[in-house]
Scaffold this motif. Structure first.
Motif, PDB file in Angstrom:
ATOM      1  N   GLY A  83     -35.896  15.052  -3.550  1.00  0.00           N
ATOM      2  CA  GLY A  83     -35.328  15.341  -2.239  1.00  0.00           C
ATOM      3  C   GLY A  83     -33.821  15.233  -2.255  1.00  0.00           C
ATOM      4  N   ILE A  84     -33.179  15.851  -1.295  1.00  0.00           N
ATOM      5  CA  ILE A  84     -31.732  15.748  -1.162  1.00  0.00           C
ATOM      6  C   ILE A  84     -31.383  15.424   0.286  1.00  0.00           C
ATOM      7  CG2 ILE A  84     -31.253  17.317  -3.085  1.00  0.00           C
ATOM      8  CD1 ILE A  84     -30.600  19.478  -1.045  1.00  0.00           C
ATOM      9  N   ASP A  85     -30.269  14.747   0.443  1.00  0.00           N
ATOM     10  CA  ASP A  85     -29.726  14.471   1.767  1.00  0.00           C
ATOM     11  C   ASP A  85     -28.890  15.688   2.153  1.00  0.00           C
ATOM     12  OD1 ASP A  85     -28.490  13.576   4.033  1.00  0.00           O
ATOM     13  OD2 ASP A  85     -27.888  11.642   3.207  1.00  0.00           O
ATOM     14  N   ILE A  86     -29.509  16.647   2.805  1.00  0.00           N
ATOM     15  CA  ILE A  86     -28.899  17.955   3.031  1.00  0.00           C
ATOM     16  C   ILE A  86     -27.580  17.846   3.784  1.00  0.00           C
ATOM     17  CG2 ILE A  86     -29.228  20.202   4.152  1.00  0.00           C
ATOM     18  CD1 ILE A  86     -32.229  19.859   3.594  1.00  0.00           C
ATOM     19  N   ASP A  87     -27.538  16.991   4.799  1.00  0.00           N
ATOM     20  CA  ASP A  87     -26.321  16.888   5.612  1.00  0.00           C
ATOM     21  C   ASP A  87     -25.135  16.407   4.786  1.00  0.00           C
ATOM     22  OD1 ASP A  87     -27.728  17.734   7.806  1.00  0.00           O
ATOM     23  OD2 ASP A  87     -28.088  15.711   8.589  1.00  0.00           O
ATOM     24  N   ARG A  88     -25.398  15.587   3.781  1.00  0.00           N
ATOM     25  CA  ARG A  88     -24.303  15.063   2.951  1.00  0.00           C
ATOM     26  C   ARG A  88     -23.554  16.174   2.222  1.00  0.00           C
ATOM     27  NH1 ARG A  88     -22.921  10.247   0.414  1.00  0.00           N
ATOM     28  NH2 ARG A  88     -24.705   9.180   1.352  1.00  0.00           N
ATOM     29  N   PHE A  89     -24.251  17.283   1.932  1.00  0.00           N
ATOM     30  CA  PHE A  89     -23.633  18.348   1.147  1.00  0.00           C
ATOM     31  C   PHE A  89     -23.054  19.480   1.999  1.00  0.00           C
ATOM     32  CE2 PHE A  89     -26.652  16.309  -1.706  1.00  0.00           C
ATOM     33  CZ  PHE A  89     -25.841  16.075  -2.814  1.00  0.00           C
ATOM     34  N   ALA A  90     -23.176  19.369   3.312  1.00  0.00           N
ATOM     35  CA  ALA A  90     -22.667  20.438   4.183  1.00  0.00           C
ATOM     36  C   ALA A  90     -21.196  20.714   3.892  1.00  0.00           C
ATOM     37  CB  ALA A  90     -22.860  20.053   5.643  1.00  0.00           C
ATOM     38  N   TYR A  91     -20.851  21.984   3.858  1.00  0.00           N
ATOM     39  CA  TYR A  91     -19.487  22.385   3.489  1.00  0.00           C
ATOM     40  C   TYR A  91     -18.462  21.820   4.466  1.00  0.00           C
ATOM     41  CZ  TYR A  91     -15.411  25.316   2.654  1.00  0.00           C
ATOM     42  OH  TYR A  91     -14.140  25.757   2.396  1.00  0.00           O
ATOM     43  N   ASP A  92     -17.354  21.346   3.906  1.00  0.00           N
ATOM     44  CA  ASP A  92     -16.272  20.780   4.697  1.00  0.00           C
ATOM     45  C   ASP A  92     -14.941  21.271   4.128  1.00  0.00           C
ATOM     46  OD1 ASP A  92     -14.134  18.581   5.185  1.00  0.00           O
ATOM     47  OD2 ASP A  92     -15.702  18.093   6.639  1.00  0.00           O
ATOM     48  N   GLU A  93     -14.172  21.977   4.932  1.00  0.00           N
ATOM     49  CA  GLU A  93     -12.915  22.568   4.465  1.00  0.00           C
ATOM     50  C   GLU A  93     -11.905  21.501   4.049  1.00  0.00           C
ATOM     51  OE1 GLU A  93     -10.338  25.584   3.394  1.00  0.00           O
ATOM     52  OE2 GLU A  93     -12.412  25.802   4.100  1.00  0.00           O
ATOM     53  N   ILE A  94     -11.889  20.388   4.769  1.00  0.00           N
ATOM     54  CA  ILE A  94     -10.930  19.325   4.428  1.00  0.00           C
ATOM     55  C   ILE A  94     -11.268  18.730   3.067  1.00  0.00           C
ATOM     56  CG2 ILE A  94     -10.093  17.036   5.075  1.00  0.00           C
ATOM     57  CD1 ILE A  94     -10.441  17.840   7.993  1.00  0.00           C
ATOM     58  N   ARG A  95     -12.547  18.464   2.828  1.00  0.00           N
ATOM     59  CA  ARG A  95     -12.941  17.920   1.523  1.00  0.00           C
ATOM     60  C   ARG A  95     -12.623  18.907   0.408  1.00  0.00           C
ATOM     61  NH1 ARG A  95     -18.844  15.144   1.910  1.00  0.00           N
ATOM     62  NH2 ARG A  95     -19.464  17.304   2.328  1.00  0.00           N
ATOM     63  N   ARG A  96     -12.754  20.197   0.691  1.00  0.00           N
ATOM     64  CA  ARG A  96     -12.435  21.219  -0.308  1.00  0.00           C
ATOM     65  C   ARG A  96     -10.964  21.114  -0.713  1.00  0.00           C
ATOM     66  NH1 ARG A  96     -14.105  26.445  -1.914  1.00  0.00           N
ATOM     67  NH2 ARG A  96     -12.436  27.969  -2.236  1.00  0.00           N
ATOM     68  N   LYS A  97     -10.089  21.049   0.270  1.00  0.00           N
ATOM     69  CA  LYS A  97      -8.651  20.997  -0.017  1.00  0.00           C
ATOM     70  C   LYS A  97      -8.274  19.708  -0.729  1.00  0.00           C
ATOM     71  CE  LYS A  97      -7.206  24.055   3.739  1.00  0.00           C
ATOM     72  NZ  LYS A  97      -6.437  24.180   5.006  1.00  0.00           N
ATOM     73  N   GLU A  98      -8.863  18.601  -0.306  1.00  0.00           N
ATOM     74  CA  GLU A  98      -8.545  17.317  -0.936  1.00  0.00           C
ATOM     75  C   GLU A  98      -9.011  17.278  -2.388  1.00  0.00           C
ATOM     76  OE1 GLU A  98      -8.702  14.452   3.058  1.00  0.00           O
ATOM     77  OE2 GLU A  98     -10.400  14.518   1.653  1.00  0.00           O
ATOM     78  N   ALA A  99     -10.190  17.787  -2.652  1.00  0.00           N
ATOM     79  CA  ALA A  99     -10.710  17.781  -4.022  1.00  0.00           C
ATOM     80  C   ALA A  99      -9.890  18.697  -4.919  1.00  0.00           C
ATOM     81  CB  ALA A  99     -12.171  18.208  -4.031  1.00  0.00           C
ATOM     82  N   ARG A 100      -9.528  19.854  -4.412  1.00  0.00           N
ATOM     83  CA  ARG A 100      -8.710  20.768  -5.215  1.00  0.00           C
ATOM     84  C   ARG A 100      -7.332  20.169  -5.487  1.00  0.00           C
ATOM     85  NH1 ARG A 100      -9.605  27.067  -5.001  1.00  0.00           N
ATOM     86  NH2 ARG A 100     -11.892  27.121  -5.097  1.00  0.00           N
ATOM     87  N   SER A 101      -6.775  19.500  -4.492  1.00  0.00           N
ATOM     88  CA  SER A 101      -5.482  18.866  -4.690  1.00  0.00           C
ATOM     89  C   SER A 101      -5.563  17.766  -5.737  1.00  0.00           C
ATOM     90  CB  SER A 101      -4.980  18.296  -3.359  1.00  0.00           C
ATOM     91  OG  SER A 101      -3.788  17.568  -3.541  1.00  0.00           O
ATOM     92  N   TYR A 102      -6.637  16.985  -5.714  1.00  0.00           N
ATOM     93  CA  TYR A 102      -6.781  15.868  -6.650  1.00  0.00           C
ATOM     94  C   TYR A 102      -6.778  16.365  -8.090  1.00  0.00           C
ATOM     95  CZ  TYR A 102      -8.524  11.549  -8.717  1.00  0.00           C
ATOM     96  OH  TYR A 102      -8.653  10.413  -9.479  1.00  0.00           O
ATOM     97  N   TYR A 103      -7.435  17.507  -8.343  1.00  0.00           N
ATOM     98  CA  TYR A 103      -7.526  18.034  -9.700  1.00  0.00           C
ATOM     99  C   TYR A 103      -6.543  19.175  -9.964  1.00  0.00           C
ATOM    100  CZ  TYR A 103     -11.664  15.175 -10.403  1.00  0.00           C
ATOM    101  OH  TYR A 103     -12.510  14.109 -10.535  1.00  0.00           O
ATOM    102  N   ALA A 104      -5.566  19.335  -9.092  1.00  0.00           N
ATOM    103  CA  ALA A 104      -4.524  20.350  -9.254  1.00  0.00           C
ATOM    104  C   ALA A 104      -5.101  21.752  -9.409  1.00  0.00           C
ATOM    105  CB  ALA A 104      -3.631  20.003 -10.446  1.00  0.00           C
ATOM    106  N   LEU A 105      -6.143  22.031  -8.653  1.00  0.00           N
ATOM    107  CA  LEU A 105      -6.727  23.366  -8.645  1.00  0.00           C
ATOM    108  C   LEU A 105      -6.058  24.174  -7.532  1.00  0.00           C
ATOM    109  CD1 LEU A 105     -10.478  22.383  -9.017  1.00  0.00           C
ATOM    110  CD2 LEU A 105      -9.164  23.717 -10.672  1.00  0.00           C
ATOM    111  N   PRO A 106      -5.427  25.303  -7.851  1.00  0.00           N
ATOM    112  CA  PRO A 106      -4.750  26.087  -6.815  1.00  0.00           C
ATOM    113  C   PRO A 106      -5.701  26.478  -5.691  1.00  0.00           C
ATOM    114  CG  PRO A 106      -4.207  26.888  -9.014  1.00  0.00           C
ATOM    115  CD  PRO A 106      -5.311  25.906  -9.184  1.00  0.00           C
ATOM    116  N   GLU A 107      -5.176  26.557  -4.485  1.00  0.00           N
ATOM    117  CA  GLU A 107      -6.009  26.917  -3.342  1.00  0.00           C
ATOM    118  C   GLU A 107      -6.591  28.313  -3.480  1.00  0.00           C
ATOM    119  OE1 GLU A 107      -4.517  26.272   0.534  1.00  0.00           O
ATOM    120  OE2 GLU A 107      -3.791  24.255   0.125  1.00  0.00           O
ATOM    121  N   ASP A 108      -5.878  29.205  -4.192  1.00  0.00           N
ATOM    122  CA  ASP A 108      -6.369  30.581  -4.321  1.00  0.00           C
ATOM    123  C   ASP A 108      -7.167  30.799  -5.609  1.00  0.00           C
ATOM    124  OD1 ASP A 108      -4.266  30.299  -6.074  1.00  0.00           O
ATOM    125  OD2 ASP A 108      -3.321  32.207  -5.582  1.00  0.00           O
ATOM    126  N   ALA A 109      -7.426  29.716  -6.355  1.00  0.00           N
ATOM    127  CA  ALA A 109      -8.222  29.853  -7.585  1.00  0.00           C
ATOM    128  C   ALA A 109      -9.690  30.094  -7.227  1.00  0.00           C
ATOM    129  CB  ALA A 109      -8.093  28.606  -8.449  1.00  0.00           C
TER     130      ALA A 109
END
Length: 381
Positions: free
Chosen positions: A166-192
């Protein structure tokens, strides 16, 4: 009902994470015992208020661990013992019987046609497994594929119950803020355009296929690998040899919780948010948990083997596509997705079939059946 879960170790593998999730949702008093090493999941369980015992097994043939586990079960007054992973199933079933517990359930998390928990099967492993399986009352298969393999091994159909991970479905719901923070942490360009891979870095996962595919794709395409394991040095060397080392991020083993106070690195849900597609090229999977997590995060998913999807109605997850072949085939499909650009990040409705609450309810049915003395076993696949 008081239940003891026995597991081989408490690192950060899929079975360990699944155990923690189950314990949080099962309406029973649960303790956990790890035969060998403790690790991050042990810490997480204790933070949840779960009692965790360490048996201190030093090696596979450390029979003194059997005595310690037997004493723990006897003194704990458990109504049911639930074992997870091969070594824990062997020792846990024997210890439970010695301690006088007859309600014994085992979950088979990682059985494939030729491998068990990533190791090649042989007659000895199979013989020990089937011999000790008879000591239990129920064996849980995490997919119909695993149930079929168990029947082929001679496990009676009446003792096999199919209860998916089983999975905790709500935990994985897409979040734009988490996307930007994770990309920033690993220096992944926003347009990559970020291709993701989640799992242990072992040969059976075939993550080298994704590095080879990356070398055929334009520079804005990056690869984010989440997981640790024995093959990391090999994969890094391949990326270097193919000239894509700067386009591959190895995030290492990550937690399923985002807790900046404990660890500033993003957790798995945030890393999935940072991806644009999840790729799973393994040719042998027991279940395919990462595939489900990717779908829950609203990602398009490319996979080679994912038994979890075979249990869903045909066409219910149009964002998942099976890829037969290797690097060239993956590169072709990844190029198509890159050209199409980011899509909608809505979780497919069919993923609700694997909600952890539903899976916990099904497991409770197995517990109830296993707890009936001298019952007539009927199975429930």
């Amino acid at each position: 009902m008081k239940v003891l879960h026995v597991i081989t170790a408490l690192g950060v593998g899929g079975a360990e994470q699944q155990l923690r999730l189950l314990v949080r949702h099962l309406p029973v008093d649960s303790d956990v015992a790890a035969l060998a090493a403790l690790g991050p999941v042990a810490d997480a369980l204790r933070a949840d208020g779960v009692r965790v015992a360490h048996i201190g097994m030093r090696h596979n043939r450390d029979l003194s661990a059997l005595g310690r586990l037997t004493r723990l079960i006897r003194s704990g007054g458990y109504d049911l013992v639930h074992t997870h992973l091969y070594r824990a199933c062997l020792y846990g079933r024997i210890a439970a019987r010695l301690a006088g517990v007859r309600a014994i359930v085992a979950t088979e998390h990682s059985l494939c046609e030729t491998t068990l928990e990533g190791r090649e099967l042989n007659a000895g492993i199979r013989g020990l497994y089937t011999a000790t399986e008879r000591l239990g009352r129920a064996t849980v298969a995490v997919s119909p594929t695993v149930a079929q393999l168990l029947r082929g091994w001679g496990v009676p159909a009446g003792r096999i119950h199919t209860v998916p991970n089983g999975i905790d479905i709500d935990r994985f719901a897409y979040d734009e803020i988490r996307r930007k923070e994770a990309r920033s942490y690993y220096a992944l360009p926003e347009d990559a355009f970020v291709v993701g891979a989640v799992g242990r870095l072992v040969p059976t996962k075939r993550f080298e296929v994704l590095i080879q595919a990356l070398a055929q794709l334009p520079a804005p395409v990056r690869l984010l690998v989440v997981g640790g394991g024995e093959q990391e040095a090999v994969l890094r060397g391949l990326a270097r040899a193919l000239g894509v080392e700067e386009r591959v991020v190895f995030a290492g083993t990550r937690s399923y919780a985002d807790d900046p106070a404990a660890d500033p690195a993003p957790g798995v849900p945030s890393l999935l948010a940072a991806m644009d597609v999840l790729a799973a090229p393994a040719t042998a999977e027991t279940f395919g948990l990462a595939v489900l997590e990717g779908l829950a995060a609203g990602l398009p998913v490319l996979y080679t083997t994912a038994p979890a999807l075979t249990d869903l109605p045909p066409g219910s997850v149009p964002t998942a596509r099976r890829i037969e072949g290797g690097a060239q085939e993956y590169a072709l499909e990844l190029r198509r997705l890159y050209a199409a650009g980011p899509g909608d990040r809505t979780t497919p409705e069919a993923v609700a079939h694997y909600g952890i609450e539903h899976c916990a309810e099904r497991l409770m049915d197995v517990y109830a059946a296993a707890s009936v003395p001298d019952r007539t076993q009927t199975g429930s696949e």
